[in-house]
Design an enzyme around this catalytic site. Sequence first.
Site: not given
Length: 367
Positions: A189, A215, A240, A161, A264
């Site tokens: 991400d 991402e 995303d 992250k 997702k």
Amino acid sequence: MGIQSIEAYSVVLRYHEPFRIAPSTTVESHNVVVKVFTDFGIVGVGEASPSERVTNETPNTVLGVLDKIAPHLIGMCPLRIEQIVDTMDQIVPENPSAKAAVDMALHDILGKTARKPLFKLLGGFREQVLTDITLGIKEPKEMAEDAVKAVRRGFEALKVKVGLNPKEDFERVRKIREAVGSDVAIRIDANQGWTVRQAVKVLKELERFNIEFVEQPVSADDIKGLAKVRKNSPIPVMADESVHSPSDAIHAITAEAVDLINIKLMKSGGMLNAKKIAAVAEAAHVPCMIGCMGESSIGISAAVHLAAATKNLCYADLDCDILLKDKLVRKGGAQLKNSKRIPPKEDGLGILQLDEKLLGSPKKTYR
Ligand code: MG
């Protein structure tokens, strides 16, 4: 076969440690579990892990949506999933995580009725799925330590992250790459944390660390900006937060904004629509990842089944049940072996027993 009753439970699951991403820090996941009872004695289970930030949902909105849709589902045939998803969409727009919980329970019933594990019933493309493990944002040195621990546990891919501050983000990735060596896959991400200019600059600098993909570098609704990043980035770009539905996927692909898409269940509204996104993307030669929000092993197992079933779900970020300290599923569910998720061999989702204490009693019953 008909749906006889539906129960909804409110659950709170603590993380092992505070989980920080660019826009927020989370200490516990507030989810809604749904049980769908049929007149054949088969019971399906599903889960919503709502996110205010991503889909504008909370546990309360999920329960509110179930109040509206559940009465219409009583008496419907649970195997007619496309019909039920359409019914839900007609009653309430959006609210995908609430619908995902129902969709998941229906798929569980489908598998139990067919007496097959879902991944085989839905396509059976592979037997196991390689997942990464996510490293939440911390000081670069601490993240490098977390990375080493993860690799020692057997993980072959790390999702790092970033997105707070490009300078520190560079340091995070540099320290992690130095600590784990060249054999471990690293994906990053930014959770919308960078501007277009910041993203292009830092991605060019990060290229030397062999990053698989990035991402959501920029704001979800800035598809033009995403396209600009993609055009100038040496690292492949994955959407995303920008892509929830099949239409969003078409929009992002035609805008030439994505190399990859993260699907997702909590964004798509369940397994049926997730598979549609994967199909749309496959037709455009865009590989997909399947990711997660704050699901327990119920939602993660559904995602593992779908990932194993579907050719174009080429990557997986299915680790939330590992990051949660409270384990809602006591028996059954997707297993973890080093970096691999293995779908249960039992019928349906393969969830055999829940922790009754964590589950509590139903918040709502519809019949
Ligand atoms: Mg993401």
